[in-house]
Design a protein around this motif. Structure first.
Motif, PDB file in Angstrom:
ATOM      1  N   ARG A   1       9.785   1.881 -10.558  1.00  0.00           N
ATOM      2  CA  ARG A   1       8.700   2.875 -10.490  1.00  0.00           C
ATOM      3  C   ARG A   1       7.877   2.737  -9.211  1.00  0.00           C
ATOM      4  N   ARG A   2       7.783   1.520  -8.705  1.00  0.00           N
ATOM      5  CA  ARG A   2       7.040   1.348  -7.450  1.00  0.00           C
ATOM      6  C   ARG A   2       7.711   2.096  -6.302  1.00  0.00           C
ATOM      7  N   PHE A   3       9.053   2.216  -6.348  1.00  0.00           N
ATOM      8  CA  PHE A   3       9.733   3.050  -5.358  1.00  0.00           C
ATOM      9  C   PHE A   3       9.616   4.534  -5.720  1.00  0.00           C
ATOM     10  N   LEU A   4       9.860   4.867  -6.979  1.00  0.00           N
ATOM     11  CA  LEU A   4       9.966   6.277  -7.377  1.00  0.00           C
ATOM     12  C   LEU A   4       8.609   6.981  -7.385  1.00  0.00           C
ATOM     13  N   PHE A   5       7.554   6.250  -7.777  1.00  0.00           N
ATOM     14  CA  PHE A   5       6.223   6.868  -7.913  1.00  0.00           C
ATOM     15  C   PHE A   5       5.142   6.012  -7.248  1.00  0.00           C
ATOM     16  N   PRO A   6       5.225   5.822  -5.909  1.00  0.00           N
ATOM     17  CA  PRO A   6       4.208   5.011  -5.227  1.00  0.00           C
ATOM     18  C   PRO A   6       2.827   5.658  -5.364  1.00  0.00           C
ATOM     19  N   GLN A   7       1.793   4.821  -5.512  1.00  0.00           N
ATOM     20  CA  GLN A   7       0.420   5.332  -5.680  1.00  0.00           C
ATOM     21  C   GLN A   7      -0.350   5.116  -4.378  1.00  0.00           C
ATOM     22  N   PRO A   8      -0.615   6.193  -3.635  1.00  0.00           N
ATOM     23  CA  PRO A   8      -1.331   6.037  -2.362  1.00  0.00           C
ATOM     24  C   PRO A   8      -2.723   5.464  -2.570  1.00  0.00           C
ATOM     25  N   ARG A   9      -3.188   4.666  -1.596  1.00  0.00           N
ATOM     26  CA  ARG A   9      -4.437   3.907  -1.722  1.00  0.00           C
ATOM     27  C   ARG A   9      -5.638   4.712  -1.218  1.00  0.00           C
ATOM     28  N   SER A  10      -5.807   5.908  -1.764  1.00  0.00           N
ATOM     29  CA  SER A  10      -6.843   6.805  -1.248  1.00  0.00           C
ATOM     30  C   SER A  10      -8.240   6.204  -1.363  1.00  0.00           C
ATOM     31  N   GLY A  11      -8.581   5.636  -2.505  1.00  0.00           N
ATOM     32  CA  GLY A  11      -9.925   5.114  -2.728  1.00  0.00           C
ATOM     33  C   GLY A  11     -10.273   4.023  -1.738  1.00  0.00           C
ATOM     34  N   ILE A  12      -9.370   3.071  -1.569  1.00  0.00           N
ATOM     35  CA  ILE A  12      -9.636   1.952  -0.657  1.00  0.00           C
ATOM     36  C   ILE A  12      -9.740   2.435   0.777  1.00  0.00           C
ATOM     37  N   GLY A  13      -8.880   3.367   1.179  1.00  0.00           N
ATOM     38  CA  GLY A  13      -8.920   3.872   2.554  1.00  0.00           C
ATOM     39  C   GLY A  13     -10.313   4.373   2.906  1.00  0.00           C
ATOM     40  N   VAL A  14     -10.886   5.169   2.017  1.00  0.00           N
ATOM     41  CA  VAL A  14     -12.223   5.722   2.268  1.00  0.00           C
ATOM     42  C   VAL A  14     -13.266   4.606   2.319  1.00  0.00           C
ATOM     43  N   GLN A  15     -13.165   3.640   1.408  1.00  0.00           N
ATOM     44  CA  GLN A  15     -14.147   2.544   1.373  1.00  0.00           C
ATOM     45  C   GLN A  15     -14.075   1.644   2.604  1.00  0.00           C
ATOM     46  N   LEU A  16     -12.922   1.648   3.277  1.00  0.00           N
ATOM     47  CA  LEU A  16     -12.758   0.773   4.440  1.00  0.00           C
ATOM     48  C   LEU A  16     -13.472   1.275   5.688  1.00  0.00           C
ATOM     49  N   ARG A  17     -13.948   2.532   5.648  1.00  0.00           N
ATOM     50  CA  ARG A  17     -14.688   3.051   6.807  1.00  0.00           C
ATOM     51  C   ARG A  17     -15.904   2.169   7.067  1.00  0.00           C
ATOM     52  N   GLY A  18     -16.076   1.797   8.330  1.00  0.00           N
ATOM     53  CA  GLY A  18     -17.213   0.950   8.673  1.00  0.00           C
ATOM     54  C   GLY A  18     -16.994  -0.525   8.371  1.00  0.00           C
ATOM     55  N   ILE A  19     -15.863  -0.860   7.758  1.00  0.00           N
ATOM     56  CA  ILE A  19     -15.553  -2.262   7.456  1.00  0.00           C
ATOM     57  C   ILE A  19     -14.303  -2.706   8.233  1.00  0.00           C
ATOM     58  N   ALA A  20     -13.191  -1.951   8.077  1.00  0.00           N
ATOM     59  CA  ALA A  20     -11.953  -2.324   8.775  1.00  0.00           C
ATOM     60  C   ALA A  20     -12.073  -1.972  10.262  1.00  0.00           C
ATOM     61  N   SER A  21     -11.502  -2.836  11.118  1.00  0.00           N
ATOM     62  CA  SER A  21     -11.456  -2.532  12.549  1.00  0.00           C
ATOM     63  C   SER A  21     -10.227  -1.690  12.880  1.00  0.00           C
ATOM     64  N   ALA A  22      -9.165  -1.803  12.050  1.00  0.00           N
ATOM     65  CA  ALA A  22      -7.942  -1.024  12.245  1.00  0.00           C
ATOM     66  C   ALA A  22      -7.215  -0.953  10.909  1.00  0.00           C
ATOM     67  N   CYS A  23      -6.370   0.071  10.746  1.00  0.00           N
ATOM     68  CA  CYS A  23      -5.671   0.253   9.465  1.00  0.00           C
ATOM     69  C   CYS A  23      -4.360   0.991   9.706  1.00  0.00           C
ATOM     70  N   ILE A  24      -3.343   0.645   8.911  1.00  0.00           N
ATOM     71  CA  ILE A  24      -2.044   1.330   8.970  1.00  0.00           C
ATOM     72  C   ILE A  24      -1.496   1.338   7.555  1.00  0.00           C
ATOM     73  N   ASP A  25      -0.702   2.329   7.190  1.00  0.00           N
ATOM     74  CA  ASP A  25      -0.070   2.241   5.869  1.00  0.00           C
ATOM     75  C   ASP A  25       1.312   1.628   6.026  1.00  0.00           C
ATOM     76  N   VAL A  26       1.729   0.886   5.002  1.00  0.00           N
ATOM     77  CA  VAL A  26       2.975   0.127   5.081  1.00  0.00           C
ATOM     78  C   VAL A  26       4.114   1.004   4.573  1.00  0.00           C
ATOM     79  N   SER A  27       4.764   1.702   5.511  1.00  0.00           N
ATOM     80  CA  SER A  27       5.899   2.538   5.130  1.00  0.00           C
ATOM     81  C   SER A  27       7.215   1.914   5.568  1.00  0.00           C
TER      82      SER A  27
END
Ligand code: ADP
Ligand code: MG
Length: 318
Positions: free
Chosen positions: A189-215
């Protein structure tokens, strides 16, 4: 009687998601959208081709889900909130049960993320799906790949490697013999129905210096992030957050390999400067290493350096 193009669009794609900022959605020559004032627009697009990005004859609900999920993951990695999607669908034939399942997979994820499908294109040919997603971020606050600096900590969300192992199970390259069936199902299911990390991405604004998604695999995607910031990275493989299911199915060594090179995770890999580390307490993410001055990605296990290649890694020194 075969479904006409008009009837197909009307039945499956007219009413996916509803948003107040859509003046005109599916049905006209173009969509008319109302971006929020003062925000930057973030635009992403990704194509999935049968036999390249998913196995032939895959579950159509999974194809619909993944076609949107890979784009929502890119939007999340930008720290943006998704809003609108466009879908260019090339189908060998208009098969109603396939379309119904595809639209359900796409629509369920769209509604879960408050995304409206506002247009697209439908053509016949070998199965291929292109999705574009548009989203917003407060002006100037998008998370870029370029902001990482030596000394920043490297984090990853969730448990990378599961999706790649799930794909191996689906393709029969991994037997899963001896592992509990529920764990194998969770990996698939992790392959068939991956859950994008939308909530965390938004919360990382102003905290993370850089970000990439692991594809494409954690090591390779981290290498891109580090290079974009003009630095390198070091990962301690002992810190990799491997799931129990991945360990049970693949064994410890292969589990590390899946996590580092597997791809398809759609987790976020991001960097945080030392002064902002306190902000992450309680989040579903794990520190796995640091950015360093020297270019390239190096692996350690505790104090031992590990030589790394895509076919495996050898210890050389201590
Ligand atoms: P045109 O010929 O003007 O491009 P189409 O007949 O291709 O119009 O499409 C009619 C409407 O249906 C347009 O609003 C288009 O955006 C929408 N549409 C077509 N295919 C899809 C699809 N697969 N998903 C969502 N909307 C679609
Ligand atoms: Mg068209």
């Amino acid at each position: 009687m075969p479904l006409s193009e008009f009837a197909l669009i009307d039945r499956y794609f007219r009413a996916v998601g509803v948003r107040a900022d859509v003046r005109n959605g599916v049905g006209d020559d173009g969509a008319v959208l109302v971006p929020p004032p003062g925000e930057d627009l973030v635009a992403v697009v990704d194509t999935l081709v049968e036999g390249v990005h998913f196995p032939p004859a895959s579950d159509p609900a999974s194809i619909g889900h993944r076609a949107l999920a890979v784009n929502l993951s890119d939007v999340a990695a930008m720290g943006a909130t998704p809003a609108w999607a466009l879908l260019a669908l090339t189908l060998p034939r208009a098969n109603e049960s396939w379309l119904a399942a595809f639209a359900r997979g796409f629509g369920d994820l769209a509604r879960a993320h408050d995304v409206q499908l506002v247009g697209g294109d439908t053509t016949s040919g070998p199965l291929s799906i292109t999705v574009q997603v548009l989203g917003f971020v407060p002006r100037g606050e998008a998370l870029l790949r370029t902001g990482g600096r030596a000394g920043d900590s490297v984090f990853v969300t969730g448990t990378p490697g599961d999706a790649a192992c799930g794909l191996s199970l689906l393709q029969g390259r991994e037997s899963g013999r001896g592992s509990p069936p529920a764990m194998l199902e969770a990996l698939r299911r992790r392959f068939l129905f991956p859950q994008p990390r939308s909530g965390i991405g938004v919360q990382l604004r102003g905290i993370a210096s850089a970000c990439i998604d692991v594809s494409d695999g954690l090591a390779g995607d981290l290498a891109k992030l580090a290079q974009a910031g003009g630095c390198g990275a070091e990962i301690d493989v002992a810190l990799l957050p491997l799931s129990d299911a991945l360990r049970a199915c693949a064994g410890e060594d292969a589990a590390e390999q899946y996590a580092l090179t597997g791809g398809e995770d759609y987790e976020l890999c991001f960097t945080v400067p030392p002064a902002r580390l306190g902000a992450l307490r309680g989040w579903p993410c794990t520190a796995i290493g640091h950015l360093v001055e020297a270019p390239g990605v190096r692996l350690r296990r505790g104090h031992n350096v590990i030589e790394f290649s895509h076919s495996g890694f050898d210890h050389f020194g201590g």
